[in-house]
Design an enzyme around this catalytic site. Structure first.
Site, PDB file in Angstrom:
ATOM      1  N   ASP A   1       0.858  -1.178   0.000  1.00  0.00           N
ATOM      2  CA  ASP A   1       0.000   0.000   0.000  1.00  0.00           C
ATOM      3  C   ASP A   1       0.900   1.235   0.000  1.00  0.00           C
ATOM      4  O   ASP A   1       2.107   1.138   0.147  1.00  0.00           O
ATOM      5  CB  ASP A   1      -0.988  -0.030   1.162  1.00  0.00           C
ATOM      6  CG  ASP A   1      -0.327   0.257   2.488  1.00  0.00           C
ATOM      7  OD1 ASP A   1       0.895   0.465   2.507  1.00  0.00           O
ATOM      8  OD2 ASP A   1      -1.035   0.268   3.493  1.00  0.00           O
ATOM      9  N   SER A   2       0.298   2.394  -0.189  1.00  0.00           N
ATOM     10  CA  SER A   2       1.093   3.604  -0.442  1.00  0.00           C
ATOM     11  C   SER A   2       1.451   4.352   0.825  1.00  0.00           C
ATOM     12  O   SER A   2       2.285   5.248   0.798  1.00  0.00           O
ATOM     13  CB  SER A   2       0.292   4.545  -1.333  1.00  0.00           C
ATOM     14  OG  SER A   2      -0.894   4.927  -0.656  1.00  0.00           O
ATOM     15  N   GLY A   3       0.822   4.020   1.931  1.00  0.00           N
ATOM     16  CA  GLY A   3       1.047   4.774   3.160  1.00  0.00           C
ATOM     17  C   GLY A   3      -0.018   5.818   3.406  1.00  0.00           C
ATOM     18  O   GLY A   3      -0.103   6.377   4.493  1.00  0.00           O
ATOM     19  N   GLY A   4      -0.847   6.092   2.403  1.00  0.00           N
ATOM     20  CA  GLY A   4      -1.869   7.139   2.535  1.00  0.00           C
ATOM     21  C   GLY A   4      -2.791   6.894   3.712  1.00  0.00           C
ATOM     22  O   GLY A   4      -3.008   7.778   4.545  1.00  0.00           O
ATOM     23  N   PHE A   5      -3.304   5.683   3.806  1.00  0.00           N
ATOM     24  CA  PHE A   5      -4.274   5.383   4.860  1.00  0.00           C
ATOM     25  C   PHE A   5      -3.666   5.596   6.248  1.00  0.00           C
ATOM     26  O   PHE A   5      -4.278   6.204   7.118  1.00  0.00           O
ATOM     27  CB  PHE A   5      -4.773   3.943   4.707  1.00  0.00           C
ATOM     28  CG  PHE A   5      -5.834   3.575   5.697  1.00  0.00           C
ATOM     29  CD1 PHE A   5      -7.147   3.947   5.486  1.00  0.00           C
ATOM     30  CD2 PHE A   5      -5.508   2.876   6.854  1.00  0.00           C
ATOM     31  CE1 PHE A   5      -8.134   3.627   6.410  1.00  0.00           C
ATOM     32  CE2 PHE A   5      -6.482   2.550   7.777  1.00  0.00           C
ATOM     33  CZ  PHE A   5      -7.805   2.927   7.555  1.00  0.00           C
TER      34      PHE A   5
ATOM     35  N   ASP B   1      -2.913   8.305  -1.935  1.00  0.00           N
ATOM     36  CA  ASP B   1      -4.226   8.935  -2.031  1.00  0.00           C
ATOM     37  C   ASP B   1      -4.488   9.792  -0.801  1.00  0.00           C
ATOM     38  O   ASP B   1      -3.795   9.668   0.211  1.00  0.00           O
ATOM     39  CB  ASP B   1      -5.333   7.874  -2.191  1.00  0.00           C
ATOM     40  CG  ASP B   1      -5.296   6.819  -1.096  1.00  0.00           C
ATOM     41  OD1 ASP B   1      -4.237   6.684  -0.424  1.00  0.00           O
ATOM     42  OD2 ASP B   1      -6.297   6.120  -0.903  1.00  0.00           O
TER      43      ASP B   1
ATOM     44  N   GLN C   1     -11.503   7.324  -4.464  1.00  0.00           N
ATOM     45  CA  GLN C   1     -11.980   7.942  -3.222  1.00  0.00           C
ATOM     46  C   GLN C   1     -13.324   8.605  -3.498  1.00  0.00           C
ATOM     47  O   GLN C   1     -13.852   8.494  -4.602  1.00  0.00           O
ATOM     48  CB  GLN C   1     -10.933   8.947  -2.718  1.00  0.00           C
ATOM     49  CG  GLN C   1      -9.658   8.292  -2.183  1.00  0.00           C
ATOM     50  CD  GLN C   1      -9.883   7.512  -0.896  1.00  0.00           C
ATOM     51  OE1 GLN C   1     -10.894   7.681  -0.210  1.00  0.00           O
ATOM     52  NE2 GLN C   1      -8.934   6.637  -0.561  1.00  0.00           N
TER      53      GLN C   1
ATOM     54  N   GLY D   1     -10.708   4.002   1.290  1.00  0.00           N
ATOM     55  CA  GLY D   1     -11.434   4.878   2.204  1.00  0.00           C
ATOM     56  C   GLY D   1     -12.733   4.300   2.728  1.00  0.00           C
ATOM     57  O   GLY D   1     -13.582   5.017   3.234  1.00  0.00           O
TER      58      GLY D   1
ATOM     59  N   ASP E   1      -7.868  -7.355   1.257  1.00  0.00           N
ATOM     60  CA  ASP E   1      -6.885  -7.542   2.318  1.00  0.00           C
ATOM     61  C   ASP E   1      -7.540  -7.092   3.601  1.00  0.00           C
ATOM     62  O   ASP E   1      -8.427  -6.233   3.576  1.00  0.00           O
ATOM     63  CB  ASP E   1      -5.631  -6.688   2.098  1.00  0.00           C
ATOM     64  CG  ASP E   1      -5.866  -5.248   2.545  1.00  0.00           C
ATOM     65  OD1 ASP E   1      -6.579  -4.515   1.831  1.00  0.00           O
ATOM     66  OD2 ASP E   1      -5.401  -4.869   3.628  1.00  0.00           O
TER      67      ASP E   1
ATOM     68  N   CYS F   1     -12.307 -28.161   9.375  1.00  0.00           N
ATOM     69  CA  CYS F   1     -11.105 -27.480   8.873  1.00  0.00           C
ATOM     70  C   CYS F   1      -9.910 -28.425   8.894  1.00  0.00           C
ATOM     71  O   CYS F   1      -9.721 -29.173   9.853  1.00  0.00           O
ATOM     72  CB  CYS F   1     -10.830 -26.258   9.745  1.00  0.00           C
ATOM     73  SG  CYS F   1      -9.363 -25.331   9.257  1.00  0.00           S
TER      74      CYS F   1
ATOM     75  N   CYS G   1      -6.670 -27.344   8.707  1.00  0.00           N
ATOM     76  CA  CYS G   1      -5.430 -26.610   9.004  1.00  0.00           C
ATOM     77  C   CYS G   1      -4.670 -27.306  10.141  1.00  0.00           C
ATOM     78  O   CYS G   1      -5.216 -28.167  10.831  1.00  0.00           O
ATOM     79  CB  CYS G   1      -5.723 -25.146   9.340  1.00  0.00           C
ATOM     80  SG  CYS G   1      -6.171 -24.820  11.057  1.00  0.00           S
TER      81      CYS G   1
ATOM     82  N   CYS H   1      -6.392 -27.116  13.622  1.00  0.00           N
ATOM     83  CA  CYS H   1      -7.596 -27.936  13.817  1.00  0.00           C
ATOM     84  C   CYS H   1      -7.304 -29.434  13.749  1.00  0.00           C
ATOM     85  O   CYS H   1      -8.024 -30.229  14.350  1.00  0.00           O
ATOM     86  CB  CYS H   1      -8.655 -27.549  12.793  1.00  0.00           C
ATOM     87  SG  CYS H   1      -9.258 -25.868  13.055  1.00  0.00           S
TER      88      CYS H   1
ATOM     89  N   HIS I   1      -5.272 -20.562  11.782  1.00  0.00           N
ATOM     90  CA  HIS I   1      -6.595 -21.085  11.438  1.00  0.00           C
ATOM     91  C   HIS I   1      -7.440 -20.033  10.712  1.00  0.00           C
ATOM     92  O   HIS I   1      -8.069 -20.325   9.693  1.00  0.00           O
ATOM     93  CB  HIS I   1      -7.365 -21.584  12.672  1.00  0.00           C
ATOM     94  CG  HIS I   1      -8.817 -21.731  12.379  1.00  0.00           C
ATOM     95  ND1 HIS I   1      -9.328 -22.805  11.690  1.00  0.00           N
ATOM     96  CD2 HIS I   1      -9.863 -20.868  12.572  1.00  0.00           C
ATOM     97  CE1 HIS I   1     -10.621 -22.624  11.489  1.00  0.00           C
ATOM     98  NE2 HIS I   1     -10.968 -21.452  12.014  1.00  0.00           N
TER      99      HIS I   1
HETATM  100 ZN   LIG Z   1      -8.462 -24.682  11.256  1.00  0.00          ZN
END
Ligand SMILES: [Zn+2]
Length: 370
Positions: A93-97, A147, A189, A216, A266, A304, A306, A309, A335
Site C-alpha cells: 500500500d502507499s502509506g496514505g491510509f 491517495d 476515493q 477509504g 486484504d 477445517c 489446518c 484444527c 486457522h
Molecule cells: Zn483450522
C-alpha cells in the site's frame, strides 16, 4: 507485458468475477484474499505457515517499512521478497491510509503530506513521487498510488477536495514510476457519496493503471453503506482490470463485495482477531477464552484441515490463551487465515459452477446470519 488480468467468467446472476491476475512472481486467483504483513511479517506466522493457508499474494506496508527499517535497508536486504522469503506476488500500500489516520500529526498540501514519524518524531515529507520511490525500493509486484483519505463522516466539499487531489496524485504516481516489473493500482476515493465515487472512478479509468482499488471504506460506516458504494463504483471501472477493495473485512463482507464485482481483498481481521482469541469457523464465531471450552477435546473447527484444527483441541487452545503463551495467538491466526482462504476458494468454485448465490446463502445459514 508482465501483468495480465484474465477474466474467466462473470456470474450472470450477481456480476461476480472469476479471474487470474498474472504477475512476475506468479498468478493470483481471484476472487482472492491477501494476508497483511504490515512490518514485513504476517504477525506470528512463519512464511511456510502463511503459504500453507493457500494465500497467493501478500501485502506489505509502505508507511511502516518506509520508516523502519527504511527503503534503502530493505533494498540492501534484497527487497521485500527476500526479506519475507516469499517467492509469490506482493502488493504494497502507499502509506496514505496510515498517514491520514495520524490526523493530529499530519498536514496536507497540494505537494505532499507532511507528518511526524510515530517511531522517532522525525518530520517526513511524503509526496506521491516519494511513495512510489519507496515502493520501487521495496520491490513489490503491485504499488498503490498515494491517495488523500478523509475521515468519515466529512462535509461533501472536503470529500470532493480529497477525491480530486487523489486523482492528481494518482497521475503524478503514474508519471514518476520507473519499474516495468511493478504494476500500479489507482485508488477510488469519494467517501459515501456515490456521484463523487463514480466521477473519481471514471477519471482514473482513463489512465493507464494495471488495476483499480476502492479505498477509504471500512472506516466506521455500516456494511450496507459500504456495499452501496462498492456497487455504485465497480460498474465505472474497466472490466479488464482487477478491482481491489482495501481493508475489508469480515468473511460476509468479502462474499457480499464479490457479488458487487470485487476481485481482491486484504484485511488484518483474521490475524488481529486471532491474536485476541477470536476464531472464524464454518459454524460462526468462537471466543476461545470462554470457559465453555475448558475441557473440550474437539477441534476449533471440525470441518477445517489446518494444522491448528488437525492437531489441537479447543481446551488446549484456551489454555494457551489463558496462560498467555505466544503459541495461542499464532495457532488462531493460522486457522483464521486458512478459513478466509477456504471461503475464497469456495467462492471461486461456486462462480465457476454458477452456484454463488446458493454458496453465500449456505454460508449465511452456517454463520447464523439468516
Ligand atoms: Zn483450522
Amino acid at each position: 507485458m508482465s501483468f495480465r488480468f484474465e477474466l474467466h467468467q462473470t456470474d450472470p446472476q450477481t456480476g461476480a468475477r472469476r479471474g487470474t491476475f498474472q504477475t512476475p512472481h506468479g498468478p493470483v486467483q481471484t476472487p482472492g484474499f491477501m494476508p497483511v504483513g504490515t512490518q514485513g511479517t504476517v504477525k506470528g506466522l512463519t512464511i511456510d505457515q502463511v503459504k500453507s493457508t493457500g494465500a497467493h499474494m501478500i501485502l506489505g506496508n509502505t508507511y511502516h517499512l518506509g520508516l523502519r527499517p527504511g527503503p534503502e535497508i530493505v533494498r540492501a536486504l534484497g527487497g521485500l521478497h527476500a526479506m519475507f522469503a516469499w517467492d509469490g506476488p506482493i502488493l504494497t500500500d502507499s502509506g496514505g491510509f496510515q498517514v491520514f489516520s495520524l490526523k493530529d500529526i499530519s498536514k496536507i498540501n497540494e505537494q505532499s503530506v507532511v507528518f511526524r514519524s510515530h517511531i522517532d518524531g522525525a518530520i517526513v515529507d511524503l509526496t506521491p513521487e516519494y511513495s512510489i520511490e519507496i515502493q520501487e525500493a521495496l520491490g513489490s509486484d503491485v504499488a498503490m498510488v498515494l491517495d488523500h483519505v478523509v475521515a468519515l463522516p466529512a462535509p461533501d466539499g472536503e470529500v470532493q477536495d480529497a477525491m480530486e487531489r487523489s486523482i492528481r496524485w494518482a497521475k503524478r504516481c503514474l508519471e514518476h514510476a520507473s519499474r516495468a516489473d511493478q504494476a500500479k493500482f489507482a485508488i477510488v476515493q469519494g467517501g459515501l457519496n456515490t456521484e463523487l465515487r463514480q466521477q473519481c472512478a471514471r477519471e482514473l479509468a482513463t489512465m493507464d493503471f494495471e488495476g483499480f482499488a476502492v479505498g477509504g471504506l471500512s472506516v466506521g460506516e455500516t456494511p450496507d453503506e459500504m456495499y452501496r458504494i462498492t456497487a455504485a463504483t465497480t460498474p465505472e471501472l474497466p472490466v479488464e482490470r482487477p478491482r481491489y477493495l482495501m481493508g475489508v473485512g469480515r468473511p460476509i463482507d468479502l462474499l457480499e463485495s464479490i457479488t458487487r464485482g470485487i476481485d481482491l481483498f486484504d484485511c488484518v481481521m483474521p490475524t488481529r482477531n486471532g491474536r485476541n482469541g477470536f476464531a472464524f469457523t464454518e459454524n460462526g464465531h468462537v471466543k476461545i477464552r470462554n470457559a465453555v471450552h475448558k475441557t473440550d477435546t474437539s477441534p476449533l473447527d471440525p470441518t477445517c484441515d489446518c494444522f491448528t484444527c488437525t492437531r489441537h483441541s479447543r481446551g488446549y487452545l484456551r489454555h494457551l490463551f489463558i496462560a498467555g503463551e505466544m503459541l495461542g495467538p499464532s495457532l488462531l491466526s493460522l486457522h483464521n487465515l486458512h478459513y478466509y482462504q477456504r471461503v475464497m476458494a469456495g467462492a471461486r468454485t461456486a462462480i465457476e459452477a454458477g452456484t454463488l448465490t446458493e454458496y453465500i446463502a449456505e454460508k449465511k445459514r452456517l454463520w447464523g446470519m439468516q
